[in-house]
Design a protein around this motif. Sequence first.
Motif, short mmCIF file in Angstrom:
data_model
loop_
_atom_site.label_atom_id
_atom_site.label_comp_id
_atom_site.label_asym_id
_atom_site.label_seq_id
_atom_site.Cartn_x
_atom_site.Cartn_y
_atom_site.Cartn_z
N GLY A 146 1.09 -1.15 0.04
CA GLY A 146 -0.02 0.13 -0.58
C GLY A 146 0.52 1.30 -0.12
N ARG A 147 0.10 1.85 1.10
CA ARG A 147 1.14 3.45 1.34
C ARG A 147 2.76 3.19 1.54
NH1 ARG A 147 0.70 8.27 -0.94
NH2 ARG A 147 1.42 9.25 1.09
N SER A 148 3.15 2.02 2.18
CA SER A 148 4.80 2.11 2.60
C SER A 148 5.53 1.46 1.71
CB SER A 148 4.75 0.73 3.51
OG SER A 148 4.13 -0.43 2.74
N SER A 149 5.46 1.39 0.03
CA SER A 149 5.76 0.47 -1.25
C SER A 149 6.25 1.61 -1.56
CB SER A 149 4.56 -0.09 -2.28
OG SER A 149 5.25 -0.06 -3.23
N ALA A 150 7.49 1.72 -2.00
CA ALA A 150 8.61 2.15 -2.75
C ALA A 150 7.63 2.65 -3.97
CB ALA A 150 10.25 1.55 -2.92
N ARG A 151 6.76 2.02 -4.12
CA ARG A 151 6.06 2.63 -5.62
C ARG A 151 5.58 3.86 -5.34
NH1 ARG A 151 6.21 2.81 -10.60
NH2 ARG A 151 3.32 2.93 -12.03
N GLU A 152 5.52 4.41 -4.13
CA GLU A 152 4.85 5.94 -3.75
C GLU A 152 5.93 7.03 -4.30
OE1 GLU A 152 5.50 9.66 -1.12
OE2 GLU A 152 6.42 7.57 -1.02
N THR A 153 7.07 6.49 -4.43
CA THR A 153 8.21 7.41 -4.92
C THR A 153 7.89 8.33 -6.24
OG1 THR A 153 9.89 5.78 -5.50
CG2 THR A 153 9.94 6.78 -3.06
N ALA A 154 7.70 7.23 -7.01
CA ALA A 154 6.92 8.01 -8.39
C ALA A 154 6.87 9.07 -8.47
CB ALA A 154 6.09 7.37 -9.14
N ALA A 155 6.17 9.37 -7.11
CA ALA A 155 5.09 10.31 -7.34
C ALA A 155 6.46 11.36 -7.17
CB ALA A 155 4.02 10.34 -6.87
N ARG A 156 7.32 11.68 -5.70
CA ARG A 156 7.77 12.58 -5.40
C ARG A 156 9.21 12.37 -6.39
NH1 ARG A 156 10.12 10.07 -0.01
NH2 ARG A 156 8.53 9.24 0.47
N VAL A 157 9.52 11.68 -7.55
CA VAL A 157 9.84 12.21 -8.40
C VAL A 157 10.16 12.74 -9.33
CG1 VAL A 157 11.72 11.14 -10.76
CG2 VAL A 157 11.67 9.65 -8.34
N ALA A 158 8.21 13.37 -10.26
CA ALA A 158 8.03 13.73 -10.45
C ALA A 158 7.60 15.83 -10.14
CB ALA A 158 6.13 13.18 -11.10
N ALA A 159 7.29 15.23 -8.73
CA ALA A 159 7.25 16.78 -7.93
C ALA A 159 9.34 17.17 -7.84
CB ALA A 159 7.49 16.68 -6.39
N GLY A 160 9.81 16.34 -7.67
CA GLY A 160 11.34 17.07 -7.83
C GLY A 160 11.88 16.96 -9.46
N GLY A 161 11.55 17.09 -10.96
CA GLY A 161 11.34 16.81 -11.67
C GLY A 161 10.62 18.81 -11.87
N LEU A 162 9.91 18.99 -11.35
CA LEU A 162 9.46 20.56 -11.13
C LEU A 162 9.67 21.45 -10.31
CD1 LEU A 162 6.73 22.54 -12.45
CD2 LEU A 162 5.98 21.95 -10.21
N ALA A 163 10.55 20.70 -9.27
CA ALA A 163 11.64 21.56 -8.16
C ALA A 163 12.84 21.77 -8.49
CB ALA A 163 11.69 20.58 -6.30
N ARG A 164 13.55 21.44 -9.73
CA ARG A 164 14.33 21.68 -10.20
C ARG A 164 14.35 23.14 -11.56
NH1 ARG A 164 18.61 16.80 -11.63
NH2 ARG A 164 17.32 14.98 -10.54
N LYS A 165 13.29 22.62 -11.98
CA LYS A 165 12.79 24.42 -12.60
C LYS A 165 12.80 24.96 -11.97
CE LYS A 165 12.46 23.73 -16.77
NZ LYS A 165 12.80 23.90 -17.61
#
Length: 364
Positions: free
Chosen positions: A130-149
């Motif tokens: 569920g939420r404890s899965s590392a699958r959740e981190t895909a969303a963090r990577v998307a947010a990180g791409g925006l943060a770089r901009k």
Amino acid sequence: MSHNTFGHLFRVTTWGESHGPALGCVVDGCPPGIAFSEAELQTWLDKRKPGQSRFVTQRREADLVRVLSGAMPQEDGTTLVTTGTPISMMIENTDQRSKDYSEIARRYRPGHADFTYDAKYGIRDYRGGGRSSARETAARVAAGGLARKIMADVKIRGALVQIGTLAVNRDNWDWDSVDDNPFFCPDPECVPRWEAHLDAVRKAGSSVGAVVEVTADGVPAGLGAPVYGKLDQDIASNLMSINAVKGVEIGNGFHAATISGEDNADEMRIGADGEPVFLSNNAGGVLGGISTGQPIVARFAVKPTSSILTERRSIDADGNEVDIRTKGRHDPCVGIRAVPIGEAMLACTLADHYLRHRGQTGRV
């Protein structure tokens, strides 16, 4: 469930589960007028997605990101410009195999969050965690791409520097090699050793831990705060929030405890341009919680994947003692795909502090 948000001005809330229809994030506080594209975000997600080599989980996910709100499409059909409103992004799950987890519906896997989730909530999603899965981190990577901009002049990079006991030779460090092998390894000579080691680990149905190093060049001096908003404090906290991370260090970290004050001090001189020059960077780019203008350097330790084929002793929800062998598709070393996640968390942390510093001082 609370605590799904991190950041102060650049705030990221993630949502979704490993075996749900989709996952994603909402980024609030991103300034208006920032141009980006879904393709730019996809570049970072492609680094993280599963199934790219025999050394990671064979779950097949395209991890295609869709921007649902907070950006205006431009006439070229690809460019988006932020409007200052919440930016919602979604990534669909397309290759779930929930049946792989049916045997552990009431059994607690050693090393996983199964027992603690039940203890806290009285219910858990056993399908991949569920939420404890590392699958959740895909969303963090998307947010990180925006943060770089937000920080166009800052270059954020990550590398895997150790698998198990096998560490890179820093004399061979080559950033150009990082994307030329399946490990994000900066030492080309280390790659064959890691391949042989991980092949043996994978064939045995076991797992191994790793150390990831993330850096940021071009960070201006002055980001952070001296007490409860320390830059290194937030970097450590956000890196520690990544699944399976059990330790974080900034700069020379724990090695600082083994050397003298003379060796540890980052001496300074005035450069030819009249600006301060540090003669070393043991502090990892942060002094007193505030950035020095040197490269930010952080490392984090990732434990071995808890899902292994060797039977381990545990208990079930009914109080019985059981032996568990975890089936499914799992990474023999989760540290590999943690590299782009670490980059993303560093990017989000720096973007947040950049905006906080600009808001407080009017500078940057």
